[in-house]
Design a protein around this motif. Structure first.
Motif, PDB file in Angstrom:
ATOM      1  N   PHE A   1      52.087  45.066  46.213  1.00  0.00           N
ATOM      2  CA  PHE A   1      51.412  46.283  46.966  1.00  0.00           C
ATOM      3  C   PHE A   1      52.048  46.600  48.310  1.00  0.00           C
ATOM      4  CE2 PHE A   1      48.379  45.882  49.835  1.00  0.00           C
ATOM      5  CZ  PHE A   1      47.257  44.878  49.123  1.00  0.00           C
ATOM      6  N   PHE A   2      52.641  45.553  48.737  1.00  0.00           N
ATOM      7  CA  PHE A   2      52.846  45.424  50.505  1.00  0.00           C
ATOM      8  C   PHE A   2      54.009  44.606  50.574  1.00  0.00           C
ATOM      9  CE2 PHE A   2      52.990  40.493  50.883  1.00  0.00           C
ATOM     10  CZ  PHE A   2      51.521  40.278  50.107  1.00  0.00           C
TER      11      PHE A   2
ATOM     12  N   ILE B   1      40.833  34.754  46.332  1.00  0.00           N
ATOM     13  CA  ILE B   1      41.405  35.540  45.284  1.00  0.00           C
ATOM     14  C   ILE B   1      41.185  37.118  45.740  1.00  0.00           C
ATOM     15  CG2 ILE B   1      42.398  36.624  43.345  1.00  0.00           C
ATOM     16  CD1 ILE B   1      41.237  33.887  41.913  1.00  0.00           C
ATOM     17  N   LEU B   2      42.737  37.559  46.254  1.00  0.00           N
ATOM     18  CA  LEU B   2      42.426  38.845  46.401  1.00  0.00           C
ATOM     19  C   LEU B   2      43.424  39.304  45.597  1.00  0.00           C
ATOM     20  CD1 LEU B   2      43.350  38.431  50.365  1.00  0.00           C
ATOM     21  CD2 LEU B   2      41.496  39.469  49.149  1.00  0.00           C
ATOM     22  N   GLN B   3      43.251  40.449  44.377  1.00  0.00           N
ATOM     23  CA  GLN B   3      43.457  41.376  43.272  1.00  0.00           C
ATOM     24  C   GLN B   3      43.904  42.082  43.424  1.00  0.00           C
ATOM     25  OE1 GLN B   3      45.026  38.563  40.705  1.00  0.00           O
ATOM     26  NE2 GLN B   3      45.603  40.471  40.260  1.00  0.00           N
ATOM     27  N   PRO B   4      45.024  42.618  43.371  1.00  0.00           N
ATOM     28  CA  PRO B   4      45.118  43.879  43.095  1.00  0.00           C
ATOM     29  C   PRO B   4      44.366  44.373  41.840  1.00  0.00           C
ATOM     30  CG  PRO B   4      47.349  43.012  43.345  1.00  0.00           C
ATOM     31  CD  PRO B   4      46.394  42.275  43.538  1.00  0.00           C
ATOM     32  N   GLU B   5      43.670  45.818  41.804  1.00  0.00           N
ATOM     33  CA  GLU B   5      43.411  46.479  40.450  1.00  0.00           C
ATOM     34  C   GLU B   5      43.996  46.762  39.464  1.00  0.00           C
ATOM     35  OE1 GLU B   5      41.679  49.988  41.232  1.00  0.00           O
ATOM     36  OE2 GLU B   5      39.835  49.906  39.461  1.00  0.00           O
ATOM     37  N   LEU B   6      45.014  47.460  40.420  1.00  0.00           N
ATOM     38  CA  LEU B   6      46.490  47.723  39.145  1.00  0.00           C
ATOM     39  C   LEU B   6      47.056  46.374  39.136  1.00  0.00           C
ATOM     40  CD1 LEU B   6      46.512  51.597  40.315  1.00  0.00           C
ATOM     41  CD2 LEU B   6      45.282  51.204  39.355  1.00  0.00           C
ATOM     42  N   THR B   7      46.474  45.411  37.983  1.00  0.00           N
ATOM     43  CA  THR B   7      47.558  45.058  37.400  1.00  0.00           C
ATOM     44  C   THR B   7      46.947  43.861  35.981  1.00  0.00           C
ATOM     45  OG1 THR B   7      46.215  43.437  38.481  1.00  0.00           O
ATOM     46  CG2 THR B   7      48.239  43.670  39.629  1.00  0.00           C
ATOM     47  N   PRO B   8      48.162  44.297  34.901  1.00  0.00           N
ATOM     48  CA  PRO B   8      47.467  43.149  33.884  1.00  0.00           C
ATOM     49  C   PRO B   8      46.439  42.128  34.165  1.00  0.00           C
ATOM     50  CG  PRO B   8      49.354  44.039  33.850  1.00  0.00           C
ATOM     51  CD  PRO B   8      48.902  44.258  35.084  1.00  0.00           C
TER      52      PRO B   8
ATOM     53  N   VAL C   1      46.604  50.510  52.447  1.00  0.00           N
ATOM     54  CA  VAL C   1      46.399  49.010  52.419  1.00  0.00           C
ATOM     55  C   VAL C   1      46.413  48.439  52.739  1.00  0.00           C
ATOM     56  CG1 VAL C   1      45.091  47.451  50.612  1.00  0.00           C
ATOM     57  CG2 VAL C   1      44.737  50.098  50.230  1.00  0.00           C
ATOM     58  N   SER C   2      48.254  48.217  53.119  1.00  0.00           N
ATOM     59  CA  SER C   2      48.960  47.013  53.259  1.00  0.00           C
ATOM     60  C   SER C   2      48.434  47.203  54.872  1.00  0.00           C
ATOM     61  CB  SER C   2      50.429  47.534  53.282  1.00  0.00           C
ATOM     62  OG  SER C   2      50.506  47.901  52.265  1.00  0.00           O
ATOM     63  N   GLN C   3      48.298  48.604  55.719  1.00  0.00           N
ATOM     64  CA  GLN C   3      48.190  47.922  57.788  1.00  0.00           C
ATOM     65  C   GLN C   3      46.410  47.754  57.390  1.00  0.00           C
ATOM     66  OE1 GLN C   3      49.231  50.213  59.752  1.00  0.00           O
ATOM     67  NE2 GLN C   3      51.018  50.183  57.699  1.00  0.00           N
TER      68      GLN C   3
END
Lengths: 254, 168
Positions: free
Chosen positions: A221-222, A183-190, A234-236
């Motif tokens: 995000f991307f 799992i790759l989870q963005p930090e800024l998510t509930p 980060v998208s890069q």
């Protein structure tokens, strides 16, 4: 003449991969377009990508090309487009996973490589269902190992829209997954606060679960038109992050 | 401020059905949720139970959440409207550091308490799965309404609901 050919070869863009499309016939009779981006010198793993509930977008196609430039073949399957389904979560919840199974089989048959699945958001629903269908069909055979695992970006596996103050209900597939999950989870998510709960559900089915938090980025995000400078950065590097995840899963199997 | 009779307010509440252009304020049907204590940016401790006797708008938010940011001015306007009445807003920030919040609040002037849920403990106890999430709590401490999503809190539809709770 030879000089002309030489000039043309110099002017042609240096390609790290070749791309093509192929049609895959699904059990329903519908045809799914598979976009194939093979690396020039590829490894023994193939990344089979399924767009999220936002549908197939140019961004994901560019990502596949970037990943291919790092030596990993990427094949992208348009789940929603093949069924003419709207790009929304309910469309993903309605998919049984049989089309994912068909595409995995097609990918393995045509490449002979170990297949890893990747998706984002609600795409996790049909992808995990397809992975389960693969295990159910090939368990105990040599072919079972042809599916190496699943990479999920900010997976959404809840059965219905969450209600404030009410326990989240997960779909049954959250407890029925046995293939490795990264799992790759963005930090800024509930959802990052509920990863331990999601991990417990996935592990209950036998899955080995690895989680990486992506710092300071939001969900999708991307894909965001209003992405911050950091999110763009980060998208890069997202292709490299994905390739590293794939390599880690592969290494743990050896 | 001249207030409407309670029965008129109740009728308006039913007619408007709690909908706004941004979200839908629905009656809360979940289980009671626990009391909690959190510190504000100055280190002062606030317990939810301290506010019994007042209507509380309990809002869970983050600086990176666009609908959270969008609704905050309307929350302040609502606070201003009822500043002399039994009403309070508590804005619980989810997991961000004080500096980030302070920088944000330099541009978004609010005078209601901003509480810090640094480790997400309250988020988990109150089962928050999206931002913003808001609960309206009556004077007895009962959760009466809940909303997942942003709202214009000084819209007529929202004001009718808050007014009814204050007048109870």
């Amino acid at each position: 003449m030879h000089r002309l050919i030489l000039i043309l070869l110099i002017l042609l863009p240096s390609l790290s991969h070749a791309s093509e499309t192929r049609l895959v016939t699904l059990p329903s009779g519908d045809e799914m377009t598979l976009r194939i981006v093979n690396a020039r010198e590829s490894e023994n793993q193939l990344l089979l990508g399924f767009p999220c509930d936002q549908g197939m977008r140019e961004v994901e196609l560019h990502l596949s090309e970037s990943i291919a430039s790092q030596g990993v073949d990427v094949w992208m399957a348009d789940l929603l487009g093949s069924h003419f389904l709207p790009a929304q979560p309910s469309s993903m919840r309605g998919l049984t996973g049989e089309e994912v199974l068909t595409v995995i089989e097609d990918a393995y048959e045509h490449s002979g490589k170990q297949v890893y699945l990747i998706t984002a958001g609600f795409g996790a629903i049909p992808v995990l269902r397809g992975a389960k269908a693969w295990v159910d069909k090939y368990q105990g055979t040599a072919q079972e190992q042809a599916l190496g695992g699943v990479i999920l970006l900010y997976p959404e596996l809840h059965a219905s829209e969450p209600e404030p103050g009410v326990d989240l209900e997960y779909l049954p597939i959250a407890d029925q997954t046995s293939v490795p999950v990264y799992i790759l989870q963005p930090e800024l998510t509930p959802a990052r606060w509920w990863l331990d709960q999601l991990k417990a559900h996935l592990e209950s089915g036998g899955a080995k679960v690895t989680i990486d938090i992506l710092p300071k980025v939001r969900g999708y995000f991307f894909l965001r038109p209003n992405a911050t400078a950091h999110e763009k950065s980060v998208s890069q590097v997202l292709p490299r992050i994905v390739v590293n995840a794939l390599h880690r899963m592969n290494a743990e199997q050896e | 401020m001249k207030t409407l009779p309670v029965f008129i307010i109740a009728l308006l509440v039913a007619l408007f059905a709690f909908t706004t252009q941004a979200g839908e304020l629905k009656p809360y049907n979940g289980k009671p949720l626990p009391d909690f204590s959190l510190q504000d940016l100055k280190g002062k401790k606030h317990s939810l139970s301290d506010y019994k006797g007042k209507v509380v708008l309990l809002n869970f938010w983050a600086t990176w959440c666009p609908p959270c940011v969008k609704e905050m001015p309307s929350m302040q306007r609502l606070q201003d409207k009822y500043q002399d009445q039994d009403f309070e807003i508590l804005a619980v920030n989810m997991g961000e550091d004080s500096t980030t919040i302070e920088i944000f609040l330099q541009k978004m002037s609010v005078n209601f308490p901003v509480l810090l849920d640094s480790d997400g403990a309250i988020l988990k106890q109150w089962k928050i799965f999206a931002f913003p999430t808001t609960f309206l709590i009556d004077k007895e401490g009962n959760i009466t309404y809940a909303l997942f999503g942003g709202l214009e809190w000084d819209s007529p539809e929202a004001v009718v609901v808050v007014e009814e709770l204050i007048q109870q």
